[in-house]
Design a protein around this motif. Sequence first.
Motif, PDB file in Angstrom:
ATOM      1  N   THR A  17     -41.507  -8.267  49.769  1.00 55.30           N
ATOM      2  CA  THR A  17     -40.982  -8.490  48.414  1.00 55.30           C
ATOM      3  C   THR A  17     -42.098  -8.442  47.389  1.00 55.30           C
ATOM      4  OG1 THR A  17     -39.192  -9.853  49.281  1.00 55.30           O
ATOM      5  CG2 THR A  17     -39.717 -10.129  46.953  1.00 55.30           C
ATOM      6  N   ILE A  18     -43.216  -9.092  47.706  1.00 54.31           N
ATOM      7  CA  ILE A  18     -44.353  -9.115  46.775  1.00 54.31           C
ATOM      8  C   ILE A  18     -44.903  -7.706  46.574  1.00 54.31           C
ATOM      9  CG2 ILE A  18     -46.753  -9.885  46.540  1.00 54.31           C
ATOM     10  CD1 ILE A  18     -45.796 -12.580  47.763  1.00 54.31           C
ATOM     11  N   GLU A  19     -44.986  -6.928  47.646  1.00 52.52           N
ATOM     12  CA  GLU A  19     -45.496  -5.561  47.523  1.00 52.52           C
ATOM     13  C   GLU A  19     -44.570  -4.719  46.641  1.00 52.52           C
ATOM     14  OE1 GLU A  19     -47.973  -5.078  51.690  1.00 52.52           O
ATOM     15  OE2 GLU A  19     -46.235  -3.783  51.333  1.00 52.52           O
ATOM     16  N   ARG A  20     -43.248  -4.897  46.830  1.00 52.90           N
ATOM     17  CA  ARG A  20     -42.291  -4.132  46.017  1.00 52.90           C
ATOM     18  C   ARG A  20     -42.410  -4.541  44.545  1.00 52.90           C
ATOM     19  NH1 ARG A  20     -37.710  -5.750  44.624  1.00 52.90           N
ATOM     20  NH2 ARG A  20     -37.426  -7.243  46.305  1.00 52.90           N
ATOM     21  N   LEU A  21     -42.472  -5.864  44.297  1.00 52.24           N
ATOM     22  CA  LEU A  21     -42.594  -6.339  42.915  1.00 52.24           C
ATOM     23  C   LEU A  21     -43.910  -5.887  42.285  1.00 52.24           C
ATOM     24  CD1 LEU A  21     -41.149  -9.954  43.213  1.00 52.24           C
ATOM     25  CD2 LEU A  21     -40.158  -8.019  41.969  1.00 52.24           C
ATOM     26  N   GLU A  22     -44.953  -5.867  43.094  1.00 58.11           N
ATOM     27  CA  GLU A  22     -46.248  -5.433  42.591  1.00 58.11           C
ATOM     28  C   GLU A  22     -46.176  -3.982  42.127  1.00 58.11           C
ATOM     29  OE1 GLU A  22     -49.257  -5.238  45.575  1.00 58.11           O
ATOM     30  OE2 GLU A  22     -50.878  -5.077  44.115  1.00 58.11           O
ATOM     31  N   ALA A  23     -45.530  -3.129  42.939  1.00 58.87           N
ATOM     32  CA  ALA A  23     -45.408  -1.717  42.584  1.00 58.87           C
ATOM     33  C   ALA A  23     -44.583  -1.559  41.308  1.00 58.87           C
ATOM     34  CB  ALA A  23     -44.764  -0.947  43.739  1.00 58.87           C
ATOM     35  N   GLU A  24     -43.461  -2.328  41.215  1.00 60.19           N
ATOM     36  CA  GLU A  24     -42.598  -2.215  40.038  1.00 60.19           C
ATOM     37  C   GLU A  24     -43.308  -2.743  38.791  1.00 60.19           C
ATOM     38  OE1 GLU A  24     -38.401  -2.731  42.513  1.00 60.19           O
ATOM     39  OE2 GLU A  24     -39.059  -4.311  41.157  1.00 60.19           O
ATOM     40  N   LEU A  25     -43.990  -3.888  38.938  1.00 60.87           N
ATOM     41  CA  LEU A  25     -44.665  -4.477  37.791  1.00 60.87           C
ATOM     42  C   LEU A  25     -45.790  -3.582  37.297  1.00 60.87           C
ATOM     43  CD1 LEU A  25     -44.971  -6.851  35.876  1.00 60.87           C
ATOM     44  CD2 LEU A  25     -46.487  -7.922  37.548  1.00 60.87           C
ATOM     45  N   GLY A  47     -43.633   0.160  29.655  1.00 61.28           N
ATOM     46  CA  GLY A  47     -43.271  -0.578  28.439  1.00 61.28           C
ATOM     47  C   GLY A  47     -41.960  -0.153  27.810  1.00 61.28           C
ATOM     48  N   CYS A  48     -41.110   0.674  28.479  1.00 62.06           N
ATOM     49  CA  CYS A  48     -39.868   1.147  27.875  1.00 62.06           C
ATOM     50  C   CYS A  48     -38.826   0.039  27.737  1.00 62.06           C
ATOM     51  CB  CYS A  48     -39.295   2.303  28.696  1.00 62.06           C
ATOM     52  SG  CYS A  48     -38.571   1.784  30.265  1.00 62.06           S
ATOM     53  N   LEU A  49     -38.886  -0.983  28.604  1.00 61.44           N
ATOM     54  CA  LEU A  49     -37.924  -2.093  28.618  1.00 61.44           C
ATOM     55  C   LEU A  49     -36.483  -1.611  28.754  1.00 61.44           C
ATOM     56  CD1 LEU A  49     -39.544  -4.348  25.872  1.00 61.44           C
ATOM     57  CD2 LEU A  49     -39.892  -4.427  28.346  1.00 61.44           C
ATOM     58  N   SER A  50     -36.299  -0.487  29.412  1.00 67.24           N
ATOM     59  CA  SER A  50     -34.973   0.098  29.576  1.00 67.24           C
ATOM     60  C   SER A  50     -34.143  -0.706  30.583  1.00 67.24           C
ATOM     61  CB  SER A  50     -35.117   1.544  30.072  1.00 67.24           C
ATOM     62  OG  SER A  50     -33.873   1.986  30.584  1.00 67.24           O
ATOM     63  N   MET A  51     -32.941  -1.113  30.167  1.00 65.11           N
ATOM     64  CA  MET A  51     -32.058  -1.821  31.076  1.00 65.11           C
ATOM     65  C   MET A  51     -31.514  -0.895  32.154  1.00 65.11           C
ATOM     66  SD  MET A  51     -31.891  -4.937  30.553  1.00 65.11           S
ATOM     67  CE  MET A  51     -32.507  -6.054  29.334  1.00 65.11           C
ATOM     68  N   LYS A  52     -31.513   0.410  31.878  1.00 64.31           N
ATOM     69  CA  LYS A  52     -31.015   1.356  32.872  1.00 64.31           C
ATOM     70  C   LYS A  52     -32.101   1.712  33.874  1.00 64.31           C
ATOM     71  CE  LYS A  52     -27.210   3.884  30.795  1.00 64.31           C
ATOM     72  NZ  LYS A  52     -26.219   3.322  31.683  1.00 64.31           N
ATOM     73  N   CYS A  65     -35.360   0.234  34.186  1.00 67.14           N
ATOM     74  CA  CYS A  65     -36.363  -0.747  34.613  1.00 67.14           C
ATOM     75  C   CYS A  65     -35.814  -1.663  35.704  1.00 67.14           C
ATOM     76  CB  CYS A  65     -36.833  -1.569  33.422  1.00 67.14           C
ATOM     77  SG  CYS A  65     -38.123  -2.713  33.890  1.00 67.14           S
ATOM     78  N   ALA A  66     -36.357  -1.508  36.881  1.00 69.86           N
ATOM     79  CA  ALA A  66     -35.898  -2.301  38.017  1.00 69.86           C
ATOM     80  C   ALA A  66     -36.317  -3.763  37.891  1.00 69.86           C
ATOM     81  CB  ALA A  66     -36.451  -1.709  39.302  1.00 69.86           C
ATOM     82  N   LEU A  67     -37.369  -4.028  37.135  1.00 68.83           N
ATOM     83  CA  LEU A  67     -37.797  -5.425  36.984  1.00 68.83           C
ATOM     84  C   LEU A  67     -36.890  -6.190  36.034  1.00 68.83           C
ATOM     85  CD1 LEU A  67     -41.676  -5.770  36.703  1.00 68.83           C
ATOM     86  CD2 LEU A  67     -40.161  -6.549  38.496  1.00 68.83           C
ATOM     87  N   LEU A  68     -36.508  -5.548  34.910  1.00 71.89           N
ATOM     88  CA  LEU A  68     -35.651  -6.217  33.930  1.00 71.89           C
ATOM     89  C   LEU A  68     -34.216  -6.317  34.403  1.00 71.89           C
ATOM     90  CD1 LEU A  68     -36.858  -4.794  30.509  1.00 71.89           C
ATOM     91  CD2 LEU A  68     -37.116  -7.120  31.373  1.00 71.89           C
ATOM     92  N   ASN A  69     -33.777  -5.349  35.150  1.00 69.90           N
ATOM     93  CA  ASN A  69     -32.380  -5.292  35.573  1.00 69.90           C
ATOM     94  C   ASN A  69     -32.277  -4.809  37.011  1.00 69.90           C
ATOM     95  OD1 ASN A  69     -29.619  -5.322  35.550  1.00 69.90           O
ATOM     96  ND2 ASN A  69     -29.405  -3.487  34.294  1.00 69.90           N
ATOM     97  N   GLU A 120     -27.669  -5.061  37.654  1.00 68.83           N
ATOM     98  CA  GLU A 120     -26.734  -6.189  37.670  1.00 68.83           C
ATOM     99  C   GLU A 120     -26.111  -6.462  36.300  1.00 68.83           C
ATOM    100  OE1 GLU A 120     -29.232  -9.290  39.083  1.00 68.83           O
ATOM    101  OE2 GLU A 120     -29.223  -8.553  41.142  1.00 68.83           O
ATOM    102  N   LEU A 121     -26.869  -6.180  35.220  1.00 71.46           N
ATOM    103  CA  LEU A 121     -26.361  -6.503  33.884  1.00 71.46           C
ATOM    104  C   LEU A 121     -25.264  -5.555  33.419  1.00 71.46           C
ATOM    105  CD1 LEU A 121     -29.722  -7.470  32.156  1.00 71.46           C
ATOM    106  CD2 LEU A 121     -27.947  -8.988  33.022  1.00 71.46           C
ATOM    107  N   ALA A 122     -25.091  -4.414  34.110  1.00 75.89           N
ATOM    108  CA  ALA A 122     -24.044  -3.470  33.727  1.00 75.89           C
ATOM    109  C   ALA A 122     -22.668  -4.114  33.832  1.00 75.89           C
ATOM    110  CB  ALA A 122     -24.122  -2.224  34.615  1.00 75.89           C
ATOM    111  N   GLU A 123     -22.532  -5.091  34.726  1.00 76.15           N
ATOM    112  CA  GLU A 123     -21.243  -5.763  34.908  1.00 76.15           C
ATOM    113  C   GLU A 123     -20.873  -6.617  33.693  1.00 76.15           C
ATOM    114  OE1 GLU A 123     -21.547  -7.935  38.534  1.00 76.15           O
ATOM    115  OE2 GLU A 123     -22.064  -6.142  39.679  1.00 76.15           O
ATOM    116  N   GLU A 124     -21.864  -6.945  32.847  1.00 78.59           N
ATOM    117  CA  GLU A 124     -21.604  -7.792  31.673  1.00 78.59           C
ATOM    118  C   GLU A 124     -21.229  -6.995  30.438  1.00 78.59           C
ATOM    119  OE1 GLU A 124     -24.851 -10.476  31.028  1.00 78.59           O
ATOM    120  OE2 GLU A 124     -24.981 -11.004  33.146  1.00 78.59           O
TER     121      GLU A 124
END
Length: 159
Positions: free
Chosen positions: A118-126, A133-138, A140-144, A148-152
């Motif tokens: 998990t840490i290795e995956r998060l490290e790669a994503e981060l 820096g796009c902060l795209s909800m579509k 960006c795997a870290l932000l979304n 999951e937020l598409a359901e809202e």
Amino acid sequence: MTRSDMTDRRPDGPRPTPDDWLAIGEVSARTGAAVSALRFYEELGLIASERDGRGRRHYPRHMLRRIALISVAKRIGIPLQDLKEAFADVPLDRPPSHQEWQRASRGWKLRLEERRQTIERLEAELTGCIGCGCLSMKACALLNPGDELAEEGVGARRL
Ligand code: FES
């Protein structure tokens, strides 16, 4: 021999045995865990004590190993709940056998491996997101994670 006989040992008193009991202050001094932390671990069911006639807690000597493992787990960020699951089959009311510790060790190793992945995956994503820096909800795997937020609903959900 009563528990208080053992905890009030004098230098010329009876030699400690594996079944010896330790007062909470002695356990704190030996393990480096604060008395309040020991009480908290006990509330969570990670360790267990018995009370003497005055209501003072005494821990069997085999609890020192558990407390040492809890300290290590805390240092590397393992949640106490995960630790509780890892210790689930290790008895609290008697010294665990070698086989029981070995079983717990195998479970522990699996949890550490999952955590490492998990840490290795998060490290790669981060690392990618810091450079992006796009902060795209579509995108960006870290932000979304897992979108999951598409359901809202559509549009910005957090920002
Ligand atoms: S900030 Fe762009 S993908 Fe995460």
